[in-house]
Motif scaffolding. Structure first.
Motif, PDB file in Angstrom:
ATOM      1  N   ASP A  67       0.843  -1.197   0.000  1.00 56.38           N
ATOM      2  CA  ASP A  67       0.000   0.000   0.000  1.00 56.38           C
ATOM      3  C   ASP A  67       0.880   1.249   0.000  1.00 56.38           C
ATOM      4  OD1 ASP A  67       0.979  -0.256   2.487  1.00 56.38           O
ATOM      5  OD2 ASP A  67      -0.927  -0.081   3.542  1.00 56.38           O
ATOM      6  N   ASP A  68       2.050   1.116  -0.650  1.00 56.90           N
ATOM      7  CA  ASP A  68       3.011   2.216  -0.739  1.00 56.90           C
ATOM      8  C   ASP A  68       2.644   3.105  -1.928  1.00 56.90           C
ATOM      9  OD1 ASP A  68       5.209   3.884  -1.189  1.00 56.90           O
ATOM     10  OD2 ASP A  68       6.616   2.388  -0.406  1.00 56.90           O
ATOM     11  N   LYS A  69       2.216   4.328  -1.642  1.00 52.05           N
ATOM     12  CA  LYS A  69       1.766   5.221  -2.709  1.00 52.05           C
ATOM     13  C   LYS A  69       2.898   5.634  -3.646  1.00 52.05           C
ATOM     14  CE  LYS A  69      -2.512   7.217  -1.019  1.00 52.05           C
ATOM     15  NZ  LYS A  69      -3.269   6.498  -2.043  1.00 52.05           N
ATOM     16  N   ALA A  70       4.089   5.789  -3.097  1.00 48.52           N
ATOM     17  CA  ALA A  70       5.224   6.205  -3.928  1.00 48.52           C
ATOM     18  C   ALA A  70       5.553   5.123  -4.951  1.00 48.52           C
ATOM     19  CB  ALA A  70       6.435   6.482  -3.037  1.00 48.52           C
ATOM     20  N   ARG A  71       5.524   3.895  -4.515  1.00 56.03           N
ATOM     21  CA  ARG A  71       5.803   2.801  -5.441  1.00 56.03           C
ATOM     22  C   ARG A  71       4.680   2.677  -6.473  1.00 56.03           C
ATOM     23  NH1 ARG A  71       8.030  -2.511  -2.626  1.00 56.03           N
ATOM     24  NH2 ARG A  71       8.799  -2.753  -4.747  1.00 56.03           N
ATOM     25  N   ASP A  72       3.466   2.987  -6.021  1.00 53.86           N
ATOM     26  CA  ASP A  72       2.329   2.941  -6.936  1.00 53.86           C
ATOM     27  C   ASP A  72       2.495   3.984  -8.036  1.00 53.86           C
ATOM     28  OD1 ASP A  72      -0.146   2.107  -7.932  1.00 53.86           O
ATOM     29  OD2 ASP A  72      -1.236   3.588  -6.747  1.00 53.86           O
ATOM     30  N   GLU A  73       2.972   5.159  -7.645  1.00 45.62           N
ATOM     31  CA  GLU A  73       3.187   6.234  -8.631  1.00 45.62           C
ATOM     32  C   GLU A  73       4.255   5.841  -9.649  1.00 45.62           C
ATOM     33  OE1 GLU A  73       1.884   9.211  -9.188  1.00 45.62           O
ATOM     34  OE2 GLU A  73       0.379   9.157  -7.601  1.00 45.62           O
ATOM     35  N   ALA A  74       5.245   5.129  -9.192  1.00 52.54           N
ATOM     36  CA  ALA A  74       6.368   4.794 -10.062  1.00 52.54           C
ATOM     37  C   ALA A  74       6.095   3.578 -10.947  1.00 52.54           C
ATOM     38  CB  ALA A  74       7.617   4.544  -9.216  1.00 52.54           C
ATOM     39  N   ALA A  75       5.176   2.735 -10.520  1.00 49.16           N
ATOM     40  CA  ALA A  75       4.921   1.498 -11.270  1.00 49.16           C
ATOM     41  C   ALA A  75       4.276   1.802 -12.611  1.00 49.16           C
ATOM     42  CB  ALA A  75       4.035   0.577 -10.439  1.00 49.16           C
ATOM     43  N   ARG A  76       4.423   0.894 -13.556  1.00 48.12           N
ATOM     44  CA  ARG A  76       3.892   1.103 -14.897  1.00 48.12           C
ATOM     45  C   ARG A  76       3.066  -0.087 -15.403  1.00 48.12           C
ATOM     46  NH1 ARG A  76       4.210   5.316 -13.738  1.00 48.12           N
ATOM     47  NH2 ARG A  76       5.436   7.064 -14.525  1.00 48.12           N
ATOM     48  N   GLY A  77       2.779  -1.003 -14.552  1.00 47.90           N
ATOM     49  CA  GLY A  77       2.025  -2.175 -14.989  1.00 47.90           C
ATOM     50  C   GLY A  77       0.555  -2.102 -14.596  1.00 47.90           C
ATOM     51  N   ILE A  78      -0.160  -3.091 -15.030  1.00 50.38           N
ATOM     52  CA  ILE A  78      -1.570  -3.214 -14.656  1.00 50.38           C
ATOM     53  C   ILE A  78      -1.633  -3.529 -13.164  1.00 50.38           C
ATOM     54  CG2 ILE A  78      -3.654  -4.612 -14.929  1.00 50.38           C
ATOM     55  CD1 ILE A  78      -3.361  -3.163 -17.393  1.00 50.38           C
ATOM     56  N   ARG A  79      -2.417  -2.727 -12.422  1.00 46.26           N
ATOM     57  CA  ARG A  79      -2.522  -2.959 -10.981  1.00 46.26           C
ATOM     58  C   ARG A  79      -3.620  -3.984 -10.708  1.00 46.26           C
ATOM     59  NH1 ARG A  79       0.307   0.951 -12.538  1.00 46.26           N
ATOM     60  NH2 ARG A  79       1.015   2.617 -11.161  1.00 46.26           N
ATOM     61  N   TYR A  80      -3.376  -4.767  -9.708  1.00 50.75           N
ATOM     62  CA  TYR A  80      -4.402  -5.704  -9.253  1.00 50.75           C
ATOM     63  C   TYR A  80      -4.142  -6.028  -7.797  1.00 50.75           C
ATOM     64  CZ  TYR A  80      -0.875  -9.398  -9.910  1.00 50.75           C
ATOM     65  OH  TYR A  80       0.261 -10.157  -9.848  1.00 50.75           O
ATOM     66  N   TRP A  81      -5.111  -6.655  -7.172  1.00 49.47           N
ATOM     67  CA  TRP A  81      -4.979  -7.015  -5.760  1.00 49.47           C
ATOM     68  C   TRP A  81      -4.564  -8.476  -5.623  1.00 49.47           C
ATOM     69  CZ3 TRP A  81      -5.027  -2.680  -3.322  1.00 49.47           C
ATOM     70  CH2 TRP A  81      -6.002  -1.695  -3.505  1.00 49.47           C
ATOM     71  N   GLN A  82      -3.794  -8.735  -4.612  1.00 52.01           N
ATOM     72  CA  GLN A  82      -3.597 -10.120  -4.216  1.00 52.01           C
ATOM     73  C   GLN A  82      -4.866 -10.581  -3.498  1.00 52.01           C
ATOM     74  OE1 GLN A  82      -1.276 -11.820  -5.618  1.00 52.01           O
ATOM     75  NE2 GLN A  82       0.274 -12.182  -4.056  1.00 52.01           N
ATOM     76  N   PRO A  83      -5.258 -11.809  -3.671  1.00 54.21           N
ATOM     77  CA  PRO A  83      -6.429 -12.286  -2.922  1.00 54.21           C
ATOM     78  C   PRO A  83      -6.036 -12.702  -1.503  1.00 54.21           C
ATOM     79  CG  PRO A  83      -5.640 -14.003  -4.374  1.00 54.21           C
ATOM     80  CD  PRO A  83      -4.749 -12.814  -4.605  1.00 54.21           C
ATOM     81  N   ALA A  84      -7.010 -12.700  -0.625  1.00 51.15           N
ATOM     82  CA  ALA A  84      -6.776 -13.141   0.752  1.00 51.15           C
ATOM     83  C   ALA A  84      -8.019 -13.876   1.244  1.00 51.15           C
ATOM     84  CB  ALA A  84      -6.481 -11.945   1.657  1.00 51.15           C
ATOM     85  N   PRO A  85      -7.820 -14.875   2.081  1.00 53.72           N
ATOM     86  CA  PRO A  85      -8.982 -15.608   2.611  1.00 53.72           C
ATOM     87  C   PRO A  85      -9.610 -14.881   3.795  1.00 53.72           C
ATOM     88  CG  PRO A  85      -6.942 -16.625   3.350  1.00 53.72           C
ATOM     89  CD  PRO A  85      -6.542 -15.454   2.495  1.00 53.72           C
ATOM     90  N   PHE A  86     -10.926 -14.838   3.788  1.00 58.62           N
ATOM     91  CA  PHE A  86     -11.683 -14.235   4.883  1.00 58.62           C
ATOM     92  C   PHE A  86     -12.702 -15.246   5.386  1.00 58.62           C
ATOM     93  CE2 PHE A  86     -10.568  -9.696   4.773  1.00 58.62           C
ATOM     94  CZ  PHE A  86      -9.844  -9.652   3.586  1.00 58.62           C
ATOM     95  N   LEU A  87     -12.950 -15.206   6.662  1.00 53.60           N
ATOM     96  CA  LEU A  87     -13.994 -16.043   7.258  1.00 53.60           C
ATOM     97  C   LEU A  87     -15.229 -15.170   7.424  1.00 53.60           C
ATOM     98  CD1 LEU A  87     -14.848 -18.717   8.576  1.00 53.60           C
ATOM     99  CD2 LEU A  87     -14.041 -17.802  10.751  1.00 53.60           C
TER     100      LEU A  87
END
Lengths: 355, 182
Positions: free
Chosen positions: B28-48
């Protein structure tokens, strides 16, 4: 080797030089590229009037995570196809695929936003339709009952006139006079019964009128939308807004159909006459609450005695009490009942003999 | 000489041609997000996900939802080479690709088994909570299943209202108009 060959090689290489995608956070108007958002999970809870609820996970876009995809290519024949769904990237590939962009998004959001407005319109239509149907049915029953009563009264008047005529005749046979009196009694019984039914129907008309009012728009608590907030070491479902009331109409299905006792059977016990009443014991195969009955004799005449019920040791044991007692003979009683907790009506038949 | 040089250079470049897919974890690093150039997506996580089943019991199951604290960037590239990459996303999560992104194998079956064990614990929380008013729906509960080494933790709890207090979900009209409850 020639210069032409070298140029051809270089051209081939250049044709393959490409950068496929360049995705940047969306900053606002003027920025090019294909926009998409990352989704955020929400839980939609739709309460129902019976105290239960349905739960549905939705993925809604978050503008804080909105991006623009640009393709940058140089002398390339690379084809980039991005498919979005609900504003999210669905596929990124070299061949085109189907797209259902925004279609499902509106459906999902409609549960929360559009529901208020749509429900108002739909509910009012349903209320009007239901009220109209009920009114038609009720008016038909009322009209039929009134016609039947008028016809019965005419027949009663004829029977009375006949009896009066026989009374004036001096040489009339006794059995003829008795027959005329019995006929008057029968006609009177029919009129009494029809008047009773009409009275019941008119009383129900009051309930019907109340039903009309009830069928009009009511309010119930609407759905609640929760956002799944995630931070490092913290997870919480947080309601987006306070729950609001949403208009509705109609009768709950359970109340409309009732819980009719399935397959309840009645079994006769002993029938005795004592203490100024005839008592008929009977049992039911399931718990019931008796609401009334009609007892007829072997000549299919309705008895004049008053009937009431006493509860037995449990909700499956009952006693039919007939006052004053009825004469010896065979009788049939039609028993009306309901489930103890209320609901739809049930009927059963008892055949018994008074010794 | 020039011709030979050009041909050789071309051959070297052709051999050096490359293609691939760059995958970067942004968290959740905004600076890295600004610098990235690829398609963004979320990693999945299990929830109960635990809630009342409306029949006196509870229903609980594992839901795989986007982990909004784990943003990823994927960027196919090619240089002097052919790169055909198909990426398929579902609910913002990369669900299918023609390239191998992560060698980590998530054993869903194990998570499901864990869910059954967690359900009992969650039921305790559901039962221990204040009795719901007659005209309300029991609050649902959501827990994120976090596995770090040998430790497994459930992070979350019951649903909250806009003010942060435990949510009150009415099924029938309360004595006070909905919207005024506290």
């Amino acid at each position: 080797m020639s210069r032409a060959f070298a140029i051809a090689i270089a051209a081939l290489l250049l044709a393959g030089c490409t950068t496929i995608v360049d995705v940047k956070p969306y900053k606002g108007v003027g920025q090019g590229g294909i926009r998409y958002s990352l989704p955020e999970p929400y839980l939609l809870v739709k309460p129902k009037a019976d105290g239960t609820a349905t739960y549905e996970w939705l993925m809604l876009p978050n503008q804080e995570n909105e991006y623009a995809i640009e393709t940058k290519s140089f002398l390339s024949n690379y084809t980039l196809t991005v498919t979005t769904e609900n504003g999210f990237v669905r596929t990124l590939k070299t061949t085109a695929t189907n797209s259902e962009a925004l279609k499902k998004l509106s459906t999902a959001l409609g549960d929360v936003a559009a529901q208020k407005e749509n429900t108002k319109v739909d509910a009012q239509k349903a209320a009007d339709t239901a009220a109209k149907a009920d009114a038609t049915s009720y008016q038909t029953k009322l009209s039929d009952a009134e016609k039947a009563l008028v016809a019965a009264k005419i027949e009663l008047a004829g029977a009375k006139a006949e009896e009066e005529q026989y009374n004036k005749e001096k040489d009339i046979k006794p059995e003829t006079l008795v027959g005329a009196r019995v006929n008057v009694a029968k006609r009177q019984a029919v009129v009494d019964e029809l008047e009773s039914r009409l009275q019941t129907l008119r009383a129900a008309g009051g309930a019907f009128d109340a039903g009309i009012a009830a069928a009009k728009l009511k309010e119930l608590p609407g759905p609640m939308l929760f956002r799944l907030i995630q931070k490092d070491g913290f997870v919480e479902l947080r309601a987006v807004a306070l729950q609001v009331n949403v208009q509705t109409s109609g009768t709950p299905a359970k109340a409309a159909t009732g819980d009719k006792p399935p397959g309840v059977t009645l079994s006769v016990g002993k029938a005795v006459t004592q203490g100024g009443a005839t008592r008929v014991e009977f049992t039911s195969s399931a718990d019931i609450a008796v609401t009334g009955s009609t007892v007829i004799d072997s000549k299919t005449e309705t008895i004049k005695s008053e009937t009431k019920y006493e509860k037995g040791t449990d909700l499956k044991s009952h006693v039919l009490v007939i006052t004053p007692p009825i004469a010896k003979g065979k009788y049939t009683a039609q028993v009306n009942f309901k489930p103890p907790a209320g609901g739809g009506d049930g009927t059963g038949t008892l055949s018994f003999e008074v010794p | 000489v020039l011709t030979r040089t050009t041909a050789a250079l071309a051959a070297v470049l052709a051999l050096a041609g490359c293609a691939g897919t760059e995958v970067v974890s942004l968290g959740d690093d905004k600076a890295r997000d600004e610098a990235a150039r690829g398609i963004r997506y979320w990693q999945p996580a299990p929830f109960l996900f635990v809630r009342s089943d409306g029949q006196g019991g509870i229903a609980a199951d594992i839901k795989w939802l986007p982990d909004t604290t784990q943003k990823m960037s994927i960027r196919p590239y090619s240089f002097a080479a052919l790169n055909t990459t198909d990426l398929v996303f579902t609910d913002g999560v990369l669900t299918s690709t023609t390239v191998t992104i992560d060698e980590t194998v998530v054993v869903s079956a194990s998570i499901d088994a864990l869910g059954k064990a967690f359900t009992a614990a969650a039921k305790g929380n559901l039962d221990a909570g204040p009795a719901a008013a007659p005209n309300t729906v029991p609050n649902p509960l959501v827990y994120k299943i976090v596995i770090k080494g040998n430790q497994i933790a459930l992070i979350g709890g019951e649903a909250r209202g806009p003010d942060g207090a435990p949510a009150v979900i009415y099924a029938t009209l309360p004595s006070k108009p909905v919207g005024e409850q506290k």
